[in-house]
Design a protein around this motif. Structure first.
Motif, PDB file in Angstrom:
ATOM      1  N   GLY A 280       0.827  -1.197   0.000  1.00  0.00           N
ATOM      2  CA  GLY A 280       0.000   0.000   0.000  1.00  0.00           C
ATOM      3  C   GLY A 280       0.863   1.249   0.000  1.00  0.00           C
ATOM      4  O   GLY A 280       2.079   1.144  -0.163  1.00  0.00           O
ATOM      5  N   PRO A 281       0.297   2.412   0.233  1.00  0.00           N
ATOM      6  CA  PRO A 281      -1.106   2.628   0.517  1.00  0.00           C
ATOM      7  C   PRO A 281      -1.990   2.538  -0.743  1.00  0.00           C
ATOM      8  O   PRO A 281      -1.462   2.672  -1.828  1.00  0.00           O
ATOM      9  N   PRO A 282      -3.303   2.345  -0.588  1.00  0.00           N
ATOM     10  CA  PRO A 282      -3.962   2.152   0.697  1.00  0.00           C
ATOM     11  C   PRO A 282      -3.700   0.744   1.258  1.00  0.00           C
ATOM     12  O   PRO A 282      -3.603  -0.219   0.508  1.00  0.00           O
ATOM     13  N   TYR A 283      -3.560   0.661   2.584  1.00  0.00           N
ATOM     14  CA  TYR A 283      -3.400  -0.607   3.272  1.00  0.00           C
ATOM     15  C   TYR A 283      -4.792  -1.134   3.617  1.00  0.00           C
ATOM     16  O   TYR A 283      -5.615  -0.390   4.134  1.00  0.00           O
ATOM     17  N   VAL A 284      -5.031  -2.391   3.306  1.00  0.00           N
ATOM     18  CA  VAL A 284      -6.346  -2.993   3.554  1.00  0.00           C
ATOM     19  C   VAL A 284      -6.186  -4.070   4.616  1.00  0.00           C
ATOM     20  O   VAL A 284      -5.458  -5.043   4.414  1.00  0.00           O
TER      21      VAL A 284
ATOM     22  N   ILE B 150     -10.246 -17.105   5.276  1.00  0.00           N
ATOM     23  CA  ILE B 150      -9.220 -16.370   6.006  1.00  0.00           C
ATOM     24  C   ILE B 150      -8.411 -15.587   4.984  1.00  0.00           C
ATOM     25  O   ILE B 150      -8.110 -16.082   3.889  1.00  0.00           O
ATOM     26  N   THR B 151      -8.109 -14.353   5.298  1.00  0.00           N
ATOM     27  CA  THR B 151      -7.305 -13.503   4.425  1.00  0.00           C
ATOM     28  C   THR B 151      -6.075 -13.025   5.187  1.00  0.00           C
ATOM     29  O   THR B 151      -6.077 -12.974   6.419  1.00  0.00           O
ATOM     30  N   ILE B 152      -5.037 -12.673   4.447  1.00  0.00           N
ATOM     31  CA  ILE B 152      -3.772 -12.250   5.046  1.00  0.00           C
ATOM     32  C   ILE B 152      -3.442 -10.843   4.549  1.00  0.00           C
ATOM     33  O   ILE B 152      -3.027 -10.669   3.390  1.00  0.00           O
ATOM     34  N   PRO B 153      -3.638  -9.812   5.372  1.00  0.00           N
ATOM     35  CA  PRO B 153      -3.389  -8.448   4.913  1.00  0.00           C
ATOM     36  C   PRO B 153      -1.983  -8.227   4.368  1.00  0.00           C
ATOM     37  O   PRO B 153      -1.793  -7.409   3.455  1.00  0.00           O
ATOM     38  N   ALA B 154      -0.999  -8.945   4.918  1.00  0.00           N
ATOM     39  CA  ALA B 154       0.379  -8.795   4.452  1.00  0.00           C
ATOM     40  C   ALA B 154       0.693  -9.691   3.265  1.00  0.00           C
ATOM     41  O   ALA B 154       1.819  -9.683   2.758  1.00  0.00           O
TER      42      ALA B 154
ATOM     43  N   GLY C 245      -6.057  -7.664   2.590  1.00  0.00           N
ATOM     44  CA  GLY C 245      -6.999  -7.931   3.656  1.00  0.00           C
ATOM     45  C   GLY C 245      -8.440  -8.038   3.210  1.00  0.00           C
ATOM     46  O   GLY C 245      -8.770  -7.920   2.022  1.00  0.00           O
ATOM     47  N   ALA C 246      -9.322  -8.225   4.196  1.00  0.00           N
ATOM     48  CA  ALA C 246     -10.716  -8.580   3.940  1.00  0.00           C
ATOM     49  C   ALA C 246     -11.654  -7.392   3.790  1.00  0.00           C
ATOM     50  O   ALA C 246     -12.778  -7.570   3.337  1.00  0.00           O
ATOM     51  N   TYR C 247     -11.238  -6.185   4.183  1.00  0.00           N
ATOM     52  CA  TYR C 247     -12.154  -5.047   4.157  1.00  0.00           C
ATOM     53  C   TYR C 247     -12.319  -4.558   2.714  1.00  0.00           C
ATOM     54  O   TYR C 247     -11.890  -3.470   2.336  1.00  0.00           O
ATOM     55  N   ALA C 248     -12.995  -5.347   1.900  1.00  0.00           N
ATOM     56  CA  ALA C 248     -13.124  -5.046   0.477  1.00  0.00           C
ATOM     57  C   ALA C 248     -14.398  -5.677  -0.061  1.00  0.00           C
ATOM     58  O   ALA C 248     -14.868  -6.701   0.454  1.00  0.00           O
ATOM     59  N   SER C 249     -14.951  -5.078  -1.113  1.00  0.00           N
ATOM     60  CA  SER C 249     -16.174  -5.635  -1.679  1.00  0.00           C
ATOM     61  C   SER C 249     -15.926  -6.909  -2.461  1.00  0.00           C
ATOM     62  O   SER C 249     -16.863  -7.684  -2.701  1.00  0.00           O
ATOM     63  N   PHE C 250     -14.671  -7.155  -2.872  1.00  0.00           N
ATOM     64  CA  PHE C 250     -14.289  -8.425  -3.479  1.00  0.00           C
ATOM     65  C   PHE C 250     -12.986  -8.907  -2.846  1.00  0.00           C
ATOM     66  O   PHE C 250     -12.063  -8.115  -2.629  1.00  0.00           O
TER      67      PHE C 250
END
Length: 308
Positions: free
Chosen positions: A56-60, A87-91, A96-101
């Motif tokens: 990022g940015p943006p970091y999710v 399970i998602t891994i932001p790194a 990461g998971a904060y996304a519409s897809f």
């Protein structure tokens, strides 16, 4: 697509809606149209810049998602329209998971538990796999005694329930207001929580317990409760304080990114009522900052969930 991103690390108010290009499923991958994501303490740490480095940015941020499959790559066992959790891994490569897809390898996903909503299912992957890894590393025989700190929390509750399902004797801590909740998870003995919890554990098990799973991150305050030759499971990289005769084990849930069989076993455990899915509240994704504030204020039982 819409994501809840962080352009610079800080408090909850740094979370903002950001547009990014849609990802697509490659070979062996699945794309989820996200309905719900769970908010965890790991998310608040990542948002504050205290987690693993992210692209990022943006970091999710975010490690738990649930939704409907809308793209499948070659080799995936899932089909468009399946309701799944992941399970998602932001790194990691897909963020990461904060996304519409959300896109990930199919092994990072499972169908949702029977009878659960997508909001409820989103609370299971990361904490559930963390609990599974902790118990696997301990490899205790049936009848062994385990103490769990932070037993009323999302992770602690899963540890208690899975430990009981494995035939272990469980001593769990609790505040007075949560005693019925923790006892309902199946704990054999409930003791008062606090800085001197080791003393109360030893009152229940005078020779010490075979293992402590320290989800409350009390660390050195609890090591004396372990009997000689026993084990202590810690989180967030703590590798122990050198207490003689104690085997220190550290859980790293990112190692479970492709643990489909374990996640599917958790799905079955939730379907059968062995583990309980708990939602503390549901907010729209645009109110992610408020969800983080509520989580950091403490006192919640279960996970706050954001919906897209």
């Amino acid at each position: 697509m819409r994501v809840i991103g962080v352009n610079e690390f800080g408090g909850p108010d740094v979370l903002q809606i950001v547009e990014k290009p849609e990802p697509h499923a490659g070979p062996g991958e699945v794309r989820i149209a996200v309905t719900a994501v769970a908010v965890s303490p790991t998310d608040t740490m990542s948002r504050a810049g205290q987690g693993a480095p992210m692209a990022g940015p943006p970091y999710v941020v975010g490690m738990d998602a649930a939704g409907v499959v809308d793209e499948v790559g070659e080799g995936s066992p899932f089909a468009v329209g399946d309701e799944v959790m992941a399970i998602t891994i932001p790194a990691g490569e897909h963020g990461g998971a904060y996304a519409s897809f959300v896109v990930g390898p199919w092994q990072s996903m499972s169908r949702i538990p029977t009878g659960s909503s997508l909001e409820e299912a989103s609370t299971l992957p990361m904490n559930g796999l963390t609990a599974v890894q902790a118990l696997e590393k301990l490899a205790l025989p049936a009848g062994a005694t385990i103490a769990v700190t932070g037993a009323a929390g999302a992770l602690g509750g899963y540890v208690v329930q899975l430990a009981k399902a494995a035939g272990l004797t469980v001593i769990a801590d609790s505040s007075p207001s949560d005693e019925a909740l923790v006892a309902g998870f199946g704990a054999d003995v409930v003791v008062g929580r606090g800085d001197d919890v080791a003393t109360r554990i030893l009152q229940a098990a005078p020779e010490g317990v075979d293992a402590v799973v320290d989800t409350a991150l009390q660390m050195s305050q609890v090591t004396s409760a372990v009997k000689p030759g026993g084990a202590f499971v810690s989180f967030r990289g703590w590798e122990g304080d050198g207490t003689p005769g104690v085997r220190f084990l550290t859980v790293r849930v990112a190692e479970e990114y492709r643990s489909h069989e374990k996640l599917d076993a958790l799905r079955q455990a939730a379907s059968d009522g062995v583990v309980t899915l708990r939602v503390a509240g549901v907010l729209p994704a645009a109110e992610a900052a408020e969800a983080h504030r509520r989580l950091e204020a403490g006192g919640s039982r279960g996970r706050f969930v954001l919906t897209f």
